[in-house]
Write a protein that holds these residues in place. Structure first.
Motif, PDB file in Angstrom:
ATOM      1  N   UNK A   1      87.357 -68.591 115.168  1.00  0.00           N
ATOM      2  CA  UNK A   1      88.591 -69.329 115.356  1.00  0.00           C
ATOM      3  C   UNK A   1      89.789 -68.424 115.103  1.00  0.00           C
ATOM      4  N   UNK A   2      90.797 -68.543 115.961  1.00  0.00           N
ATOM      5  CA  UNK A   2      92.029 -67.784 115.795  1.00  0.00           C
ATOM      6  C   UNK A   2      93.017 -68.669 115.054  1.00  0.00           C
ATOM      7  N   UNK A   3      93.436 -68.238 113.876  1.00  0.00           N
ATOM      8  CA  UNK A   3      94.344 -69.030 113.065  1.00  0.00           C
ATOM      9  C   UNK A   3      95.787 -68.780 113.472  1.00  0.00           C
ATOM     10  N   UNK A   4      96.619 -69.796 113.338  1.00  0.00           N
ATOM     11  CA  UNK A   4      98.047 -69.626 113.559  1.00  0.00           C
ATOM     12  C   UNK A   4      98.612 -68.776 112.433  1.00  0.00           C
ATOM     13  N   UNK A   5      99.705 -68.060 112.665  1.00  0.00           N
ATOM     14  CA  UNK A   5     100.280 -67.221 111.622  1.00  0.00           C
ATOM     15  C   UNK A   5     100.668 -68.046 110.407  1.00  0.00           C
ATOM     16  N   UNK A   6     100.444 -67.541 109.214  1.00  0.00           N
ATOM     17  CA  UNK A   6     100.830 -68.236 108.003  1.00  0.00           C
ATOM     18  C   UNK A   6     102.337 -68.217 107.860  1.00  0.00           C
ATOM     19  N   UNK A   7     102.886 -69.332 107.411  1.00  0.00           N
ATOM     20  CA  UNK A   7     104.318 -69.411 107.180  1.00  0.00           C
ATOM     21  C   UNK A   7     104.732 -68.328 106.200  1.00  0.00           C
ATOM     22  N   UNK A   8     105.870 -67.668 106.389  1.00  0.00           N
ATOM     23  CA  UNK A   8     106.867 -67.889 107.415  1.00  0.00           C
ATOM     24  C   UNK A   8     106.736 -66.948 108.585  1.00  0.00           C
ATOM     25  N   UNK A   9     105.539 -66.682 109.023  1.00  0.00           N
ATOM     26  CA  UNK A   9     105.307 -65.806 110.164  1.00  0.00           C
ATOM     27  C   UNK A   9     104.670 -64.514 109.707  1.00  0.00           C
ATOM     28  N   UNK A  10     104.264 -63.679 110.624  1.00  0.00           N
ATOM     29  CA  UNK A  10     103.693 -62.401 110.223  1.00  0.00           C
ATOM     30  C   UNK A  10     102.839 -61.814 111.302  1.00  0.00           C
ATOM     31  N   UNK A  11     102.353 -60.610 111.101  1.00  0.00           N
ATOM     32  CA  UNK A  11     101.542 -59.945 112.108  1.00  0.00           C
ATOM     33  C   UNK A  11     100.209 -60.655 112.303  1.00  0.00           C
ATOM     34  N   UNK A  12      99.710 -60.595 113.530  1.00  0.00           N
ATOM     35  CA  UNK A  12      98.428 -61.214 113.848  1.00  0.00           C
ATOM     36  C   UNK A  12      97.272 -60.229 113.681  1.00  0.00           C
ATOM     37  N   UNK A  13      97.587 -58.993 113.336  1.00  0.00           N
ATOM     38  CA  UNK A  13      96.553 -57.965 113.299  1.00  0.00           C
ATOM     39  C   UNK A  13      95.418 -58.362 112.362  1.00  0.00           C
ATOM     40  N   UNK A  14      94.171 -58.115 112.847  1.00  0.00           N
ATOM     41  CA  UNK A  14      93.008 -58.423 112.016  1.00  0.00           C
ATOM     42  C   UNK A  14      92.983 -57.494 110.821  1.00  0.00           C
ATOM     43  N   UNK A  15      92.412 -57.959 109.726  1.00  0.00           N
ATOM     44  CA  UNK A  15      92.269 -57.124 108.550  1.00  0.00           C
ATOM     45  C   UNK A  15      93.411 -57.241 107.566  1.00  0.00           C
ATOM     46  N   UNK A  16      94.454 -58.018 107.878  1.00  0.00           N
ATOM     47  CA  UNK A  16      95.543 -58.175 106.939  1.00  0.00           C
ATOM     48  C   UNK A  16      95.167 -59.185 105.868  1.00  0.00           C
ATOM     49  N   UNK A  17      95.831 -59.074 104.720  1.00  0.00           N
ATOM     50  CA  UNK A  17      95.613 -59.974 103.602  1.00  0.00           C
ATOM     51  C   UNK A  17      96.899 -60.737 103.344  1.00  0.00           C
ATOM     52  N   UNK A  18      96.774 -62.015 103.084  1.00  0.00           N
ATOM     53  CA  UNK A  18      97.939 -62.850 102.830  1.00  0.00           C
ATOM     54  C   UNK A  18      97.947 -63.280 101.374  1.00  0.00           C
ATOM     55  N   UNK A  19      99.089 -63.159 100.731  1.00  0.00           N
ATOM     56  CA  UNK A  19      99.281 -63.627  99.368  1.00  0.00           C
ATOM     57  C   UNK A  19     100.471 -64.568  99.374  1.00  0.00           C
ATOM     58  N   UNK A  20     100.310 -65.755  98.821  1.00  0.00           N
ATOM     59  CA  UNK A  20     101.388 -66.738  98.804  1.00  0.00           C
ATOM     60  C   UNK A  20     101.413 -67.457  97.467  1.00  0.00           C
ATOM     61  N   UNK A  21     102.592 -67.881  97.054  1.00  0.00           N
ATOM     62  CA  UNK A  21     102.716 -68.625  95.808  1.00  0.00           C
ATOM     63  C   UNK A  21     103.948 -69.510  95.868  1.00  0.00           C
ATOM     64  N   UNK A  22     103.969 -70.544  95.047  1.00  0.00           N
ATOM     65  CA  UNK A  22     105.103 -71.439  94.917  1.00  0.00           C
ATOM     66  C   UNK A  22     105.614 -71.409  93.486  1.00  0.00           C
ATOM     67  N   UNK A  23     106.912 -71.564  93.344  1.00  0.00           N
ATOM     68  CA  UNK A  23     107.509 -71.636  92.012  1.00  0.00           C
ATOM     69  C   UNK A  23     108.642 -72.658  92.058  1.00  0.00           C
ATOM     70  N   UNK A  24     109.113 -73.051  90.896  1.00  0.00           N
ATOM     71  CA  UNK A  24     110.212 -73.999  90.775  1.00  0.00           C
ATOM     72  C   UNK A  24     111.279 -73.309  89.940  1.00  0.00           C
ATOM     73  N   UNK A  25     112.314 -72.786  90.592  1.00  0.00           N
ATOM     74  CA  UNK A  25     113.302 -71.964  89.908  1.00  0.00           C
ATOM     75  C   UNK A  25     114.629 -72.002  90.646  1.00  0.00           C
ATOM     76  N   UNK A  26     115.721 -71.632  89.986  1.00  0.00           N
ATOM     77  CA  UNK A  26     117.029 -71.623  90.653  1.00  0.00           C
ATOM     78  C   UNK A  26     117.085 -70.530  91.716  1.00  0.00           C
ATOM     79  N   UNK A  27     117.772 -70.786  92.819  1.00  0.00           N
ATOM     80  CA  UNK A  27     117.961 -69.744  93.825  1.00  0.00           C
ATOM     81  C   UNK A  27     119.060 -68.796  93.378  1.00  0.00           C
ATOM     82  N   UNK A  28     119.251 -67.666  94.073  1.00  0.00           N
ATOM     83  CA  UNK A  28     120.410 -66.810  93.788  1.00  0.00           C
ATOM     84  C   UNK A  28     121.696 -67.629  93.882  1.00  0.00           C
ATOM     85  N   UNK A  29     122.648 -67.358  93.014  1.00  0.00           N
ATOM     86  CA  UNK A  29     123.879 -68.164  92.931  1.00  0.00           C
ATOM     87  C   UNK A  29     124.568 -68.364  94.281  1.00  0.00           C
TER      88      UNK A  29
END
Length: 251
Positions: A91-119
């Motif tokens: 199966x060919x997966x859609x690119x992980x948010x927020x986009x990225x290369x489709x090249x095989x062999x890449x690794x994706x790391x993602x995380x969520x946090x709850x924090x203030x944005x830059x001022x």
């Protein structure tokens, strides 16, 4: 497919309406697990849409794990359908948010946090100074662990209030180490939001500030709704010599 009974319904993209109708058929077992769905031609005639709209709807249902497709057709997920996937092409997966290369062999790391944005971003996100919000960090690495792309996204108060799938992450609840936000823009459409995106692309003035001095692209993205309110602001840092920057978007 029933005609929309309100202006809001009329604004929902056709492929989402087709997907919703099929999703309801699957949930109510009008299409039983493991059984084959009607052909694309039959579905296009049933819902009075073109075949590309049907394909987009089926792709969304595949992303949600509700259907599977092999060379014989598309089947409702279930014991019968799972057995059919063994001899399918990978199966060919859609690119992980927020986009990225489709090249095989890449690794994706993602995380969520709850924090203030830059001022400077707080007013654009309709947040008070120092008020925390949902932050999504996303990195695409090559097999050696070098970063091909890094991205940070900040979500606005309206986004968290109006998109149920994001609201569950409020105040740090369910902030998993590998969150899956691949359907983010579909969620926005489902919430009745018409999305407009604006992006600026630049090159760092000082190459020495980047890892190894490699050429890089910096992308600043603002996604807004039909009222001009920012929903998401994303900064993307792309290794220009190592990876193609791919952005997939459905208006």
């Amino acid at each position: 497919m029933a005609e929309p009974d309100s202006g809001t319904a009329a604004e929902v993209p056709l492929y989402l309406r087709v997907a919703a109708a099929l999703r309801e058929d699957l949930a109510q077992r009008r299409i039983s697990p493991g059984s084959r769905l009607p052909s694309e031609r039959s579905l296009s005639q049933r819902y009075h849409v073109n075949r590309q709209t049907v394909r987009s709807a089926l792709q969304l249902l595949r992303d949600e794990g509700l259907v599977v497709t092999d060379r014989r057709g598309t089947f409702a997920a279930g014991p019968g359908a799972e057995a059919r996937t063994e001899d399918c092409a990978p199966r060919v997966h859609r690119p992980s948010f927020p986009g990225g290369p489709r090249a095989a062999g890449t690794l994706v790391r993602a995380s969520l946090a709850w924090e203030p944005p830059p001022a400077p971003l707080a007013p654009r996100l309709l947040l008070a100074p120092g008020e925390p919000t949902l932050v999504h960090r996303h990195a695409v690495l090559d097999p050696r662990g070098s970063a091909l792309q890094r991205a940070v996204s900040w979500f606005s108060r309206p986004a968290l209030a109006e998109i149920p799938q994001l609201a569950r992450y409020r105040r740090g609840r369910d902030c998993r180490q590998q969150p899956d936000l691949r359907l983010l823009y579909h969620w926005m459409h489902q919430a009745g939001l018409r999305v407009v995106h604006r992006e600026s692309v630049g090159v760092p003035a000082d190459p020495g500030t980047t890892a190894g001095g490699a050429a890089r692209l910096l992308v600043h993205r603002v996604v807004s709704d039909q009222h001009g309110r920012a929903l998401e602001i994303t900064d993307i840092d792309v290794a220009a010599r190592s990876a193609a920057w791919t952005y997939e978007f459905s208006a």
